[in-house]
Motif scaffolding. Sequence first.
Motif, mmCIF file in Angstrom:
data_model
loop_
_atom_site.group_PDB
_atom_site.id
_atom_site.type_symbol
_atom_site.label_atom_id
_atom_site.label_comp_id
_atom_site.label_asym_id
_atom_site.label_seq_id
_atom_site.Cartn_x
_atom_site.Cartn_y
_atom_site.Cartn_z
ATOM 1 N N VAL A 1 -35.941 11.744 -59.467
ATOM 2 C CA VAL A 1 -37.419 11.709 -58.772
ATOM 3 C C VAL A 1 -38.573 11.845 -59.772
ATOM 4 N N ASP A 2 -39.567 11.630 -59.474
ATOM 5 C CA ASP A 2 -40.877 11.925 -60.179
ATOM 6 C C ASP A 2 -41.822 12.952 -59.279
ATOM 7 N N ILE A 3 -42.005 13.828 -59.891
ATOM 8 C CA ILE A 3 -42.753 14.949 -59.124
ATOM 9 C C ILE A 3 -44.057 15.352 -59.972
ATOM 10 N N GLN A 4 -45.359 15.332 -59.239
ATOM 11 C CA GLN A 4 -46.312 16.033 -59.985
ATOM 12 C C GLN A 4 -46.547 17.353 -59.444
ATOM 13 N N VAL A 5 -46.883 18.295 -60.379
ATOM 14 C CA VAL A 5 -46.944 19.734 -60.287
ATOM 15 C C VAL A 5 -48.349 20.046 -60.859
ATOM 16 N N ASN A 6 -48.928 20.703 -59.880
ATOM 17 C CA ASN A 6 -50.282 21.398 -60.116
ATOM 18 C C ASN A 6 -50.254 22.818 -60.045
ATOM 19 N N GLY A 7 -50.926 23.630 -60.872
ATOM 20 C CA GLY A 7 -51.307 24.862 -60.751
ATOM 21 C C GLY A 7 -52.455 25.430 -61.292
ATOM 22 N N THR A 8 -52.983 26.738 -60.646
ATOM 23 C CA THR A 8 -54.257 27.134 -61.026
ATOM 24 C C THR A 8 -54.201 28.731 -61.267
ATOM 25 N N TYR B 1 -32.134 20.901 -57.995
ATOM 26 C CA TYR B 1 -33.220 20.129 -58.915
ATOM 27 C C TYR B 1 -33.167 20.341 -60.245
ATOM 28 N N VAL B 2 -33.016 19.532 -61.267
ATOM 29 C CA VAL B 2 -33.012 19.700 -62.725
ATOM 30 C C VAL B 2 -33.893 18.864 -63.461
ATOM 31 N N LEU B 3 -34.884 19.734 -64.247
ATOM 32 C CA LEU B 3 -36.280 18.803 -64.815
ATOM 33 C C LEU B 3 -35.437 18.422 -66.154
ATOM 34 N N THR B 4 -35.787 17.101 -66.445
ATOM 35 C CA THR B 4 -35.165 16.307 -67.545
ATOM 36 C C THR B 4 -36.591 16.091 -68.558
ATOM 37 N N THR B 5 -37.433 15.422 -68.098
ATOM 38 C CA THR B 5 -38.807 15.166 -68.969
ATOM 39 C C THR B 5 -39.944 15.559 -68.239
ATOM 40 N N TYR B 6 -41.251 15.628 -68.863
ATOM 41 C CA TYR B 6 -42.308 15.978 -68.438
ATOM 42 C C TYR B 6 -43.469 15.405 -69.212
ATOM 43 N N VAL C 1 -48.761 18.689 -64.356
ATOM 44 C CA VAL C 1 -47.671 17.909 -65.083
ATOM 45 C C VAL C 1 -47.064 17.116 -64.111
ATOM 46 N N ASN C 2 -46.811 15.605 -64.783
ATOM 47 C CA ASN C 2 -45.774 14.743 -64.063
ATOM 48 C C ASN C 2 -44.467 14.952 -64.963
ATOM 49 N N SER C 3 -43.682 15.135 -63.801
ATOM 50 C CA SER C 3 -42.419 15.657 -64.154
ATOM 51 C C SER C 3 -41.344 14.547 -63.655
ATOM 52 N N VAL C 4 -40.162 14.409 -64.329
ATOM 53 C CA VAL C 4 -39.238 13.717 -64.099
ATOM 54 C C VAL C 4 -37.826 14.536 -63.945
ATOM 55 N N GLY C 5 -37.047 14.303 -62.942
ATOM 56 C CA GLY C 5 -35.812 15.135 -62.690
ATOM 57 C C GLY C 5 -34.903 14.539 -61.918
ATOM 58 N N GLU C 6 -33.722 15.275 -61.820
ATOM 59 C CA GLU C 6 -32.471 14.847 -61.262
ATOM 60 C C GLU C 6 -32.528 15.885 -59.777
ATOM 61 N N LEU C 7 -32.703 15.211 -58.582
ATOM 62 C CA LEU C 7 -32.474 15.949 -57.394
ATOM 63 C C LEU C 7 -31.172 15.729 -56.688
ATOM 64 N N THR C 8 -30.381 16.585 -56.208
ATOM 65 C CA THR C 8 -28.932 16.482 -55.695
ATOM 66 C C THR C 8 -29.022 16.943 -54.480
ATOM 67 N N VAL C 9 -28.786 16.175 -53.346
ATOM 68 C CA VAL C 9 -28.943 16.340 -51.779
ATOM 69 C C VAL C 9 -27.645 15.900 -51.350
ATOM 70 N N ALA C 10 -26.850 16.758 -50.552
ATOM 71 C CA ALA C 10 -25.793 16.364 -49.917
ATOM 72 C C ALA C 10 -24.556 15.859 -50.937
ATOM 73 N N GLY C 11 -24.771 16.223 -51.916
ATOM 74 C CA GLY C 11 -23.759 15.856 -53.215
ATOM 75 C C GLY C 11 -24.139 14.406 -53.584
#
Length: 211
Positions: A148-155, A114-119, A133-143
């Motif tokens: 993909v859009d991923i929401q990240v939460n932290g405390t 997974y490579v983050l491109t924007t957030y 954080v609402n992030s956008v990245g590139e997910l590579t699976v099986a070549g």
Amino acid sequence: MIPRCTPLVLLASLVLGMDGASVQAQTALTVQPESKVILHGRSNVNSWSCATSTFQTRFDVDSSARSGNVEPRSESVVRLTVTVPVRSLDCGKKRMNEDMFRALKADSFPEIRYVLTTYEVDEQLPTADSVSVNSVGELTVAGQTRRVDIQVNGTRDDAGSLRGNGGVRFLMTDFGIRPPTAFFGAIRTKNLIEVRVVIRASTAHVAQNPR
């Protein structure tokens, strides 16, 4: 309270396991063994999961983050890469492990990446010790690589312990994966799969090197 530029540090530290000290030069981060990457799915019979605590990360931050001049949205301040060895995933049963490795084409493509491109940082938070954080990245699976859009939460709690999580759902067929079957097709894995990252970490303050 968490310093102003820390949402970016937490995105890496909480969810991807990197050491925030490389950016803040104030805190040493220890990722706990219970931190995991987990795959969840279902079959026509039951639910299943495969997990690993083995994953590598790379975290690059430019000078604007180090100086605290961070905008809520950025395409260049932070670059994160997460790499998961496919064969480190454990589904709890040897036969299921073998089926999963075969489905993910582990011999030809031994890593999930997974490579983050924007957030975009959500600044409307209830406390200064939380981040979303609402992030956008590139997910590579099986070549195969897909956006993909991923929401990240932290405390962070009063003791300084860090907790973070994020996840994404996708169809196996979007990555050219044929959902596994077993017992001559009697058991059929459903197409939808979820990947989650769960990070537990502790911190300790360290002195900065004099210049």
